[in-house]
Design an enzyme around this catalytic site. Structure first.
Site, PDB file in Angstrom:
ATOM      1  N   ASP A   7       0.854  -1.181   0.000  1.00  0.00           N
ATOM      2  CA  ASP A   7       0.000   0.000   0.000  1.00  0.00           C
ATOM      3  C   ASP A   7       0.898   1.240   0.000  1.00  0.00           C
ATOM      4  O   ASP A   7       2.088   1.166   0.346  1.00  0.00           O
ATOM      5  CB  ASP A   7      -0.895  -0.040   1.242  1.00  0.00           C
ATOM      6  CG  ASP A   7      -1.833   1.147   1.326  1.00  0.00           C
ATOM      7  OD1 ASP A   7      -2.307   1.607   0.276  1.00  0.00           O
ATOM      8  OD2 ASP A   7      -2.091   1.596   2.448  1.00  0.00           O
ATOM      9  N   GLU A   9      -0.327   5.044   0.906  1.00  0.00           N
ATOM     10  CA  GLU A   9      -0.606   6.010   1.969  1.00  0.00           C
ATOM     11  C   GLU A   9      -0.668   5.314   3.329  1.00  0.00           C
ATOM     12  O   GLU A   9      -1.310   4.289   3.487  1.00  0.00           O
ATOM     13  CB  GLU A   9      -1.914   6.736   1.685  1.00  0.00           C
ATOM     14  CG  GLU A   9      -1.856   7.623   0.462  1.00  0.00           C
ATOM     15  CD  GLU A   9      -3.177   8.319   0.202  1.00  0.00           C
ATOM     16  OE1 GLU A   9      -3.578   9.141   1.040  1.00  0.00           O
ATOM     17  OE2 GLU A   9      -3.811   8.017  -0.828  1.00  0.00           O
ATOM     18  N   GLU A  15      -0.980  10.123   4.790  1.00  0.00           N
ATOM     19  CA  GLU A  15      -2.306  10.093   4.174  1.00  0.00           C
ATOM     20  C   GLU A  15      -2.592  11.460   3.531  1.00  0.00           C
ATOM     21  O   GLU A  15      -2.609  12.495   4.203  1.00  0.00           O
ATOM     22  CB  GLU A  15      -3.370   9.792   5.219  1.00  0.00           C
ATOM     23  CG  GLU A  15      -3.288   8.380   5.791  1.00  0.00           C
ATOM     24  CD  GLU A  15      -3.929   7.346   4.878  1.00  0.00           C
ATOM     25  OE1 GLU A  15      -4.534   7.742   3.862  1.00  0.00           O
ATOM     26  OE2 GLU A  15      -3.831   6.146   5.199  1.00  0.00           O
ATOM     27  N   ARG A  46     -16.263  12.307  -0.036  1.00  0.00           N
ATOM     28  CA  ARG A  46     -15.194  13.297  -0.188  1.00  0.00           C
ATOM     29  C   ARG A  46     -15.511  14.289  -1.307  1.00  0.00           C
ATOM     30  O   ARG A  46     -15.313  15.504  -1.145  1.00  0.00           O
ATOM     31  CB  ARG A  46     -13.874  12.586  -0.506  1.00  0.00           C
ATOM     32  CG  ARG A  46     -13.233  11.866   0.660  1.00  0.00           C
ATOM     33  CD  ARG A  46     -12.112  10.975   0.158  1.00  0.00           C
ATOM     34  NE  ARG A  46     -11.286  10.447   1.231  1.00  0.00           N
ATOM     35  CZ  ARG A  46     -10.408   9.466   1.063  1.00  0.00           C
ATOM     36  NH1 ARG A  46     -10.245   8.911  -0.130  1.00  0.00           N
ATOM     37  NH2 ARG A  46      -9.693   9.034   2.098  1.00  0.00           N
ATOM     38  N   SER A  90      -2.297   1.024  -4.882  1.00  0.00           N
ATOM     39  CA  SER A  90      -2.952   2.070  -4.105  1.00  0.00           C
ATOM     40  C   SER A  90      -4.308   2.417  -4.700  1.00  0.00           C
ATOM     41  O   SER A  90      -4.495   2.355  -5.919  1.00  0.00           O
ATOM     42  CB  SER A  90      -2.073   3.324  -4.073  1.00  0.00           C
ATOM     43  OG  SER A  90      -2.723   4.381  -3.398  1.00  0.00           O
ATOM     44  N   ASP A  91      -5.229   2.808  -3.840  1.00  0.00           N
ATOM     45  CA  ASP A  91      -6.512   3.322  -4.301  1.00  0.00           C
ATOM     46  C   ASP A  91      -6.484   4.839  -4.460  1.00  0.00           C
ATOM     47  O   ASP A  91      -7.525   5.461  -4.651  1.00  0.00           O
ATOM     48  CB  ASP A  91      -7.632   2.923  -3.334  1.00  0.00           C
ATOM     49  CG  ASP A  91      -8.099   1.501  -3.576  1.00  0.00           C
ATOM     50  OD1 ASP A  91      -7.900   0.994  -4.699  1.00  0.00           O
ATOM     51  OD2 ASP A  91      -8.651   0.889  -2.648  1.00  0.00           O
ATOM     52  N   LYS A 133      -6.834  -3.983  -5.619  1.00  0.00           N
ATOM     53  CA  LYS A 133      -5.667  -4.601  -4.981  1.00  0.00           C
ATOM     54  C   LYS A 133      -5.743  -6.118  -5.043  1.00  0.00           C
ATOM     55  O   LYS A 133      -4.782  -6.791  -5.447  1.00  0.00           O
ATOM     56  CB  LYS A 133      -5.537  -4.098  -3.539  1.00  0.00           C
ATOM     57  CG  LYS A 133      -5.259  -2.608  -3.458  1.00  0.00           C
ATOM     58  CD  LYS A 133      -5.083  -2.136  -2.033  1.00  0.00           C
ATOM     59  CE  LYS A 133      -4.872  -0.629  -1.994  1.00  0.00           C
ATOM     60  NZ  LYS A 133      -4.549  -0.122  -0.651  1.00  0.00           N
ATOM     61  N   ASP A 152      -2.146  -0.990   5.658  1.00  0.00           N
ATOM     62  CA  ASP A 152      -2.561  -0.507   6.974  1.00  0.00           C
ATOM     63  C   ASP A 152      -4.072  -0.396   7.141  1.00  0.00           C
ATOM     64  O   ASP A 152      -4.544  -0.122   8.240  1.00  0.00           O
ATOM     65  CB  ASP A 152      -1.931   0.862   7.251  1.00  0.00           C
ATOM     66  CG  ASP A 152      -2.478   1.956   6.333  1.00  0.00           C
ATOM     67  OD1 ASP A 152      -2.822   1.652   5.169  1.00  0.00           O
ATOM     68  OD2 ASP A 152      -2.572   3.109   6.776  1.00  0.00           O
ATOM     69  N   ASN A 155      -9.006  -1.702   3.164  1.00  0.00           N
ATOM     70  CA  ASN A 155      -8.956  -2.073   1.752  1.00  0.00           C
ATOM     71  C   ASN A 155      -7.677  -2.813   1.365  1.00  0.00           C
ATOM     72  O   ASN A 155      -7.496  -3.175   0.203  1.00  0.00           O
ATOM     73  CB  ASN A 155      -9.154  -0.840   0.856  1.00  0.00           C
ATOM     74  CG  ASN A 155      -8.042   0.166   0.991  1.00  0.00           C
ATOM     75  OD1 ASN A 155      -7.349   0.236   2.004  1.00  0.00           O
ATOM     76  ND2 ASN A 155      -7.870   0.991  -0.027  1.00  0.00           N
TER      77      ASN A 155
END
Length: 201
Positions: A7, A9, A15, A46, A90-91, A133, A152, A155
């Site tokens: 991952d 972030e 983040e 968001r 990563s997303d 992922k 972490d 996801n």
């Protein structure tokens, strides 16, 4: 052949949305995949906040320009890449991540894309593939790779569980408590040692 899937972030860089929350003084933007397992729900939420406050790519990129990798992250990544292939899964979005990839020495990254108007207003996002992922880990396995995965957040759990070995790094107490069988590390030296032990087994 092994490949390590990491991952981004929270593992290698801060983040982005938390940094942007602090820069804008909008506390609602602190919510991340550590808090919300449903990524689509999180992103739509968001985007609603961005529209409400008339914020877009320009403002987010200004924040990202001031973000550096987490202390020790580049040395960790360099040491790991001397031993095996590493893929960042990563997303996040390519419009966010590329300045950070430069600071990490341009590791290979697979992420998603934002949709934006010419004025920089973010109108939507495109996921590279569903369950990106896990889908990527499964695809790597289908062409002969053995995957080792770490992250972490919620996801990250699917790709970690699907791999021959998986780790949590600087995760939340709740995620660690719910996954007590996963080795959890807080420092890069022990994290590197944990991955090396799998590679050399």
């Amino acid at each position: 052949m092994n490949i390590v899937c990491l991952d981004l972030e929270g593992v290698l860089v801060p983040e982005i949305w938390i940094a942007f929350s602090e820069a804008t003084g909008i506390p609602e933007l602190r919510r991340t995949t550590r808090d919300e397992p449903d990524y689509n729900k999180l992103m739509n939420w968001r985007l609603g906040i961005l529209r409400e406050h008339h914020l877009g790519l320009k403002e987010i990129r200004e924040t990202i320009a001031g973000i550096d990798p987490l202390p020790g992250a580049k040395d960790f990544l360099d040491a790991l890449r001397e031993e095996t292939q590493v893929l960042i899964l990563s997303d996040t979005f390519e419009q966010f991540a590329m300045p950070l990839m430069k600071k990490l020495g341009y590791p290979t990254l697979m992420c998603n894309s934002l949709e934006a108007d010419p004025d920089g207003s973010i109108t939507g996002y495109r996921m590279r593939v569903a369950n990106s992922k896990l889908s990527t880990v499964r695809a790597l396995q289908s062409v002969g790779f053995e995957t080792i995965a770490a992250g972490d957040s919620f996801n990250d759990l699917a790709m970690i569980r699907a791999s021959k070995a998986g780790f949590l790094f600087r995760s939340t107490d709740a995620i660690k408590a719910d996954n007590p069988d996963l080795p959890a590390f807080e420092e890069y030296d022990e994290f590197l040692a944990g991955i090396q032990a799998v590679l050399r087994a």
